[in-house]
Design a protein around this motif. Structure first.
Motif, PDB file in Angstrom:
ATOM      1  N   TYR A  38      20.629  52.503  41.131  1.00  0.00           N
ATOM      2  CA  TYR A  38      20.668  51.049  41.298  1.00  0.00           C
ATOM      3  C   TYR A  38      22.111  50.612  41.563  1.00  0.00           C
ATOM      4  N   ALA A  39      23.058  51.101  40.730  1.00  0.00           N
ATOM      5  CA  ALA A  39      24.467  50.745  40.909  1.00  0.00           C
ATOM      6  C   ALA A  39      25.009  51.301  42.216  1.00  0.00           C
ATOM      7  N   ARG A  92      27.831  46.074  48.736  1.00  0.00           N
ATOM      8  CA  ARG A  92      29.012  45.235  48.544  1.00  0.00           C
ATOM      9  C   ARG A  92      30.191  45.762  49.372  1.00  0.00           C
ATOM     10  N   ARG A  93      30.337  47.076  49.417  1.00  0.00           N
ATOM     11  CA  ARG A  93      31.462  47.675  50.129  1.00  0.00           C
ATOM     12  C   ARG A  93      31.314  47.516  51.639  1.00  0.00           C
ATOM     13  N   SER A  94      30.107  47.646  52.149  1.00  0.00           N
ATOM     14  CA  SER A  94      29.885  47.552  53.596  1.00  0.00           C
ATOM     15  C   SER A  94      29.837  46.116  54.092  1.00  0.00           C
ATOM     16  N   GLY A  95      29.535  45.174  53.212  1.00  0.00           N
ATOM     17  CA  GLY A  95      29.396  43.789  53.636  1.00  0.00           C
ATOM     18  C   GLY A  95      28.126  43.535  54.423  1.00  0.00           C
ATOM     19  N   LYS A  96      27.172  44.430  54.334  1.00  0.00           N
ATOM     20  CA  LYS A  96      25.918  44.281  55.068  1.00  0.00           C
ATOM     21  C   LYS A  96      24.772  43.974  54.119  1.00  0.00           C
ATOM     22  N   VAL A  97      23.604  43.717  54.706  1.00  0.00           N
ATOM     23  CA  VAL A  97      22.382  43.504  53.936  1.00  0.00           C
ATOM     24  C   VAL A  97      21.363  44.546  54.385  1.00  0.00           C
ATOM     25  N   VAL A 130      24.086  39.627  44.643  1.00  0.00           N
ATOM     26  CA  VAL A 130      24.514  38.354  44.067  1.00  0.00           C
ATOM     27  C   VAL A 130      25.093  38.655  42.695  1.00  0.00           C
ATOM     28  N   ASP A 131      26.390  38.423  42.547  1.00  0.00           N
ATOM     29  CA  ASP A 131      27.106  38.831  41.336  1.00  0.00           C
ATOM     30  C   ASP A 131      26.950  40.345  41.170  1.00  0.00           C
ATOM     31  N   ASP A 132      26.287  40.780  40.114  1.00  0.00           N
ATOM     32  CA  ASP A 132      26.071  42.222  39.903  1.00  0.00           C
ATOM     33  C   ASP A 132      24.592  42.594  39.995  1.00  0.00           C
TER      34      ASP A 132
END
Length: 399
Positions: free
Chosen positions: A123-124, A131-136, A155-157
């Motif tokens: 999950y992490a 988050r690192r790639s900036g993609k969805v 969203v947040d963590d």
């Protein structure tokens, strides 16, 4: 927080057990249907049309009505046996930039929670990779009897999933925009920009449902037997003058933001004022004074000219030769007087107090040497003629 779906996220060969929970809640007020005469509740009862009797919920199942009106029963077991990988899995199919998702496709939002301790690490891993790639992540899943499209983001963590409408569910906007081209002036666009700048940004946490609050106040007033609060007067209406409406909106927005009155509440583009005639400066007074002195000098000059003319006339009675001298004298005197006229105003402007006669003589001498030469030659001729006239008069007396 209660989960509504249990399954797993399929991330390549990695499987992440998750639970799906609603990320939003509905605060709308619900009303019951009542009988107007006595206020009794209106209830719906489920009847079987074949047996004509009321049936309970455990007796009710699903069925699909065909085109000919026949119904095909479908059970939960049938749906659970569907040969689809998304029946209990959120299958990630791609990773794309967030701006590739059309906002019209956004639907319900869900939270994804790791289901059990073994799911924490994968999950992490997925969360930090997004988050690192900036993609969805674009995914497919099945929920409530149909396969859906979803978007996973951080969203947040927390991993969140937004249900997306399928592209063929987005209707085209044909015929929605004005058909004719609407001309817009730069002043109108400037005022619209000013209104946008005045409204500025807002903290979304400060926004709330005023309609629901007004309904709650109405319910409380009627329950307590009080008079309901009066309705506010409607604002707006037909926009007859777009510029006036924009200017009024700018004023209202600035007043609501606490701007002081008169601080540019109205934006207007006024035409440049016409150039007005300049007020005469103080120097003009000096000019008028010098003009008056010029007039005085002009009046004084004729007296001198008249005096010299009279002397020349008396001399002419004695002899005709003296007329020539007086004529030359007149020219010289006229030049001197004109010189005096031109130089009479100079002492005022230059600040010198030189007498007019000396200034005129000096100016005449500097202006032209030819005039002096002519005057001297005329004077020499006049002297010669005077001498000849005296000799002639002496001879006449002797005879």
């Amino acid at each position: 927080m209660r989960s509504i779906w249990n399954g797993a996220i399929s991330f390549g060969l990695v499987s992440i057990p998750v639970k799906l929970m609603n990320a939003t809640e509905n605060h709308s007020l619900s009303f019951r249907q009542i009988h107007l005469e006595d206020g009794g509740r209106i209830r719906y009862r489920k009847f079987c049309e074949l047996e004509d009797r009321e049936v309970s919920s455990p007796e009710i199942g699903k069925g699909y009505e065909d085109a000919d009106g026949s119904v095909v029963p479908i059970t939960d077991e049938d749906l659970a046996q569907l040969p689809l990988p998304t029946a209990k899995t959120i299958e990630i199919v791609a990773f794309v930039p967030a701006d590739r998702i059309d906002l019209l496709q956004m639907d319900t939002a869900y939270y994804l929670s790791a289901n059990g301790a073994p799911a924490a690490k994968p999950y992490a891993l997925l969360r930090e990779a997004l988050r690192r790639s900036g993609k969805v992540a674009v995914a497919k899943y099945a929920l409530r009897g149909r396969e859906r499209l979803g978007m996973l983001r951080v969203v947040d963590d927390v991993l969140t999933m937004h249900a997306l409408l399928w592209p063929d569910e987005i209707r085209a906007a044909d015929g929605v925009a004005p058909e004719a081209d609407v001309p817009l002036r730069d002043k109108e666009l400037d005022l619209a920009d000013t209104l946008m700048d005045t409204l500025g940004e807002v903290d979304l946490d400060e926004l709330h449902d005023e309609y629901r609050e007004a309904v709650e106040e109405l319910i409380a007033a009627k329950a307590e037997g009080r008079e309901p609060p009066p309705a506010p007067e409607p604002e707006g209406g037909k926009v007859l003058d777009l510029m006036a409406a924009l200017e009024k909106s700018v004023r209202a927005a600035r007043e609501s933001r606490g701007a002081e009155p008169g601080q540019g509440a109205e934006v207007r583009h006024l035409p440049s004022p016409k150039s007005s005639r300049a007020t005469p400066k103080e120097v003009g007074g000096k000019k008028s004074t010098s003009t008056a002195k010029k007039a005085t000098a002009t009046r004084a000059a004729p007296r001198k000219t008249t005096t010299s003319t009279a002397k020349s006339a008396s001399t002419a009675k004695e002899t005709g030769a003296k007329k020539t001298a007086s004529t030359a004298s007149k020219k010289t005197t006229a030049k001197k007087s004109s010189t005096e006229k031109s130089t009479a105003a100079r002492p005022e402007s230059t600040g010198k107090k030189t007498p007019a006669k000396e200034t005129a003589a000096k100016a005449a001498a500097k202006k032209t040497a030819a005039t002096k030469t002519t005057a001297k030659s005329a004077a020499t001729k006049t002297t010669t003629k005077k001498t000849t006239a005296k000799k002639a008069s002496g001879r006449q007396r002797a005879g």
